[in-house]
Design a protein around this motif. Structure first.
Motif, PDB file in Angstrom:
ATOM      1  N   ALA A 220       0.840  -1.201   0.000  1.00  0.00           N
ATOM      2  CA  ALA A 220       0.000   0.000   0.000  1.00  0.00           C
ATOM      3  C   ALA A 220       0.874   1.251   0.000  1.00  0.00           C
ATOM      4  N   LEU A 221       0.570   2.164  -0.920  1.00  0.00           N
ATOM      5  CA  LEU A 221       1.326   3.408  -1.045  1.00  0.00           C
ATOM      6  C   LEU A 221       0.630   4.581  -0.381  1.00  0.00           C
ATOM      7  N   GLY A 222      -0.618   4.393  -0.002  1.00  0.00           N
ATOM      8  CA  GLY A 222      -1.387   5.476   0.594  1.00  0.00           C
ATOM      9  C   GLY A 222      -2.371   6.089  -0.380  1.00  0.00           C
ATOM     10  N   HIS A 223      -3.454   6.644   0.157  1.00  0.00           N
ATOM     11  CA  HIS A 223      -4.488   7.300  -0.635  1.00  0.00           C
ATOM     12  C   HIS A 223      -5.125   6.354  -1.658  1.00  0.00           C
ATOM     13  N   GLY A 224      -5.173   5.056  -1.329  1.00  0.00           N
ATOM     14  CA  GLY A 224      -5.791   4.075  -2.214  1.00  0.00           C
ATOM     15  C   GLY A 224      -4.870   3.470  -3.249  1.00  0.00           C
ATOM     16  N   PHE A 225      -3.641   3.977  -3.389  1.00  0.00           N
ATOM     17  CA  PHE A 225      -2.698   3.461  -4.376  1.00  0.00           C
ATOM     18  C   PHE A 225      -1.936   2.258  -3.812  1.00  0.00           C
ATOM     19  N   TYR A 226      -1.544   1.357  -4.698  1.00  0.00           N
ATOM     20  CA  TYR A 226      -0.751   0.207  -4.289  1.00  0.00           C
ATOM     21  C   TYR A 226       0.173  -0.224  -5.425  1.00  0.00           C
ATOM     22  N   LEU A 227       1.216  -0.966  -5.059  1.00  0.00           N
ATOM     23  CA  LEU A 227       2.166  -1.527  -6.010  1.00  0.00           C
ATOM     24  C   LEU A 227       2.116  -3.042  -5.861  1.00  0.00           C
ATOM     25  N   ARG A 228       2.094  -3.760  -6.993  1.00  0.00           N
ATOM     26  CA  ARG A 228       1.911  -5.218  -6.937  1.00  0.00           C
ATOM     27  C   ARG A 228       2.892  -5.926  -7.885  1.00  0.00           C
ATOM     28  N   PRO A 229       4.117  -6.214  -7.437  1.00  0.00           N
ATOM     29  CA  PRO A 229       5.020  -7.041  -8.238  1.00  0.00           C
ATOM     30  C   PRO A 229       4.591  -8.509  -8.157  1.00  0.00           C
ATOM     31  N   HIS A 230       4.847  -9.272  -9.232  1.00  0.00           N
ATOM     32  CA  HIS A 230       4.382 -10.655  -9.250  1.00  0.00           C
ATOM     33  C   HIS A 230       5.234 -11.515 -10.176  1.00  0.00           C
ATOM     34  N   LEU A 231       5.313 -12.808  -9.842  1.00  0.00           N
ATOM     35  CA  LEU A 231       6.035 -13.801 -10.631  1.00  0.00           C
ATOM     36  C   LEU A 231       5.141 -15.013 -10.829  1.00  0.00           C
ATOM     37  N   CYS A 232       5.329 -15.725 -11.954  1.00  0.00           N
ATOM     38  CA  CYS A 232       4.512 -16.905 -12.226  1.00  0.00           C
ATOM     39  C   CYS A 232       5.330 -17.933 -13.020  1.00  0.00           C
ATOM     40  N   TYR A 233       5.176 -19.191 -12.634  1.00  0.00           N
ATOM     41  CA  TYR A 233       5.757 -20.299 -13.376  1.00  0.00           C
ATOM     42  C   TYR A 233       4.618 -21.193 -13.848  1.00  0.00           C
ATOM     43  N   SER A 234       4.647 -21.609 -15.106  1.00  0.00           N
ATOM     44  CA  SER A 234       3.631 -22.528 -15.604  1.00  0.00           C
ATOM     45  C   SER A 234       4.263 -23.502 -16.600  1.00  0.00           C
ATOM     46  N   ARG A 235       3.699 -24.694 -16.627  1.00  0.00           N
ATOM     47  CA  ARG A 235       4.189 -25.712 -17.549  1.00  0.00           C
ATOM     48  C   ARG A 235       3.022 -26.569 -18.013  1.00  0.00           C
ATOM     49  N   LEU A 236       2.831 -26.639 -19.304  1.00  0.00           N
ATOM     50  CA  LEU A 236       1.817 -27.515 -19.869  1.00  0.00           C
ATOM     51  C   LEU A 236       2.254 -28.964 -19.645  1.00  0.00           C
ATOM     52  N   MET A 237       1.348 -29.776 -19.106  1.00  0.00           N
ATOM     53  CA  MET A 237       1.713 -31.118 -18.682  1.00  0.00           C
ATOM     54  C   MET A 237       1.813 -32.119 -19.832  1.00  0.00           C
TER      55      MET A 237
END
Length: 261
Positions: A220-237
């Motif tokens: 949360a950055l304040g005043h309703g703002f936010y920062l959202r870093p994200h990572l994802c791994y996926s593999r078709l089976m």
């Protein structure tokens, strides 16, 4: 294409107070709940700008490099309406234009610990000649398991690819890292019908889809703002599906800046 506890305690400290405590609790709790409901805004919502290293949906890649994926949503009572888009940022097809624009309508209702979330998803593909849009109907079930949440999703195409089916089973966990930061993790396994795989990979072979693991943070950055870093791994089976889409394991990452009201 793409695509976010109730505790009851009753204590009596003496036989003389037991009767009054039992009578007072039913009156006090609903009043407190009514106050909480009254203080909630009638309408909430937000906007988000998300930059991703690639566009990967249900384990299937739909871009070779970075994309911008803006979204906006509004919630009224148990209904949420979301608009989402995909905008390629590099020199590939449709660079500099939106090549997907979707609209989602979701509803959420709890029956005790079980939460049921039906939804409708409308997919459109502007600036992509010959690519047909479609509509999906979805039913999602969520249930708390200790500090985690187990879920399963079942999606049926009711539009251009009518009869195509996709499902998944997963678990998520959210942990507060401080007053302003949360960490969200999840893992899931998916499957799809032959018609779904044919529509999105070109190979009509049903069975297991992708296994996916995700890690994200929200600050949360304040005043309703936010920062959202994200990572994802996926593999078709399925190896035949992997060969069809010319991809093995996919690692993607990004960062989103959002504002909620």
């Amino acid at each position: 294409m793409s695509s976010l506890s109730v505790k009851r305690t009753t204590r009596s400290l003496g036989l003389a107070l037991l009767a009054s405590a039992v009578l007072a609790a039913p009156a006090a709790l609903p009043a407190r709940a009514q106050d909480d409901e009254a203080n909630k805004p009638a309408i909430t919502g937000g906007v988000e700008m998300d930059v991703n290293s690639r566009y990967v949906w249900r384990g299937i890649p739909f871009s070779k490099a970075a994309v911008l994926q803006p979204s906006a949503w509004v919630t009224w009572k148990d209904f949420t309406l979301t608009a989402w888009g995909n905008y390629p940022l590099t020199k590939e097809a449709n660079q500099g234009t939106f090549n997907e624009a979707d609209l989602y309508l979701n509803y959420s209702h709890s029956f005790g610990k079980l939460t049921v979330k039906p939804g409708l998803y409308f997919y459109s593909y502007p600036n992509q000649h010959g690519v047909a849009g479609t509509t999906e109907a979805e039913l999602k079930f969520c249930y708390p398991v200790g500090s985690m949440t187990a879920y399963t999703t079942h999606t049926f195409d009711v539009g251009h690819f009518s009869g195509a089916y996709y499902g998944d089973l997963g678990i998520t966990h959210s942990k507060n890292l401080g007053p302003k930061t949360t960490c969200d993790t999840g893992i899931s396994v998916a499957w799809g019908s032959s018609k779904f795989m044919d529509a999105y990979t070109g190979l009509p072979k049903g069975g297991l889809g992708a296994i996916t693991a995700s890690l994200g943070f929200r600050h949360a950055l304040g005043h309703g703002f936010y920062l959202r870093p994200h990572l994802c791994y996926s593999r078709l089976m399925d190896k035949d599906i992997r060969r069809q889409v010319h991809e093995g394991s996919l690692f993607t990452g990004g960062v989103a800046l959002g504002w909620e009201f």
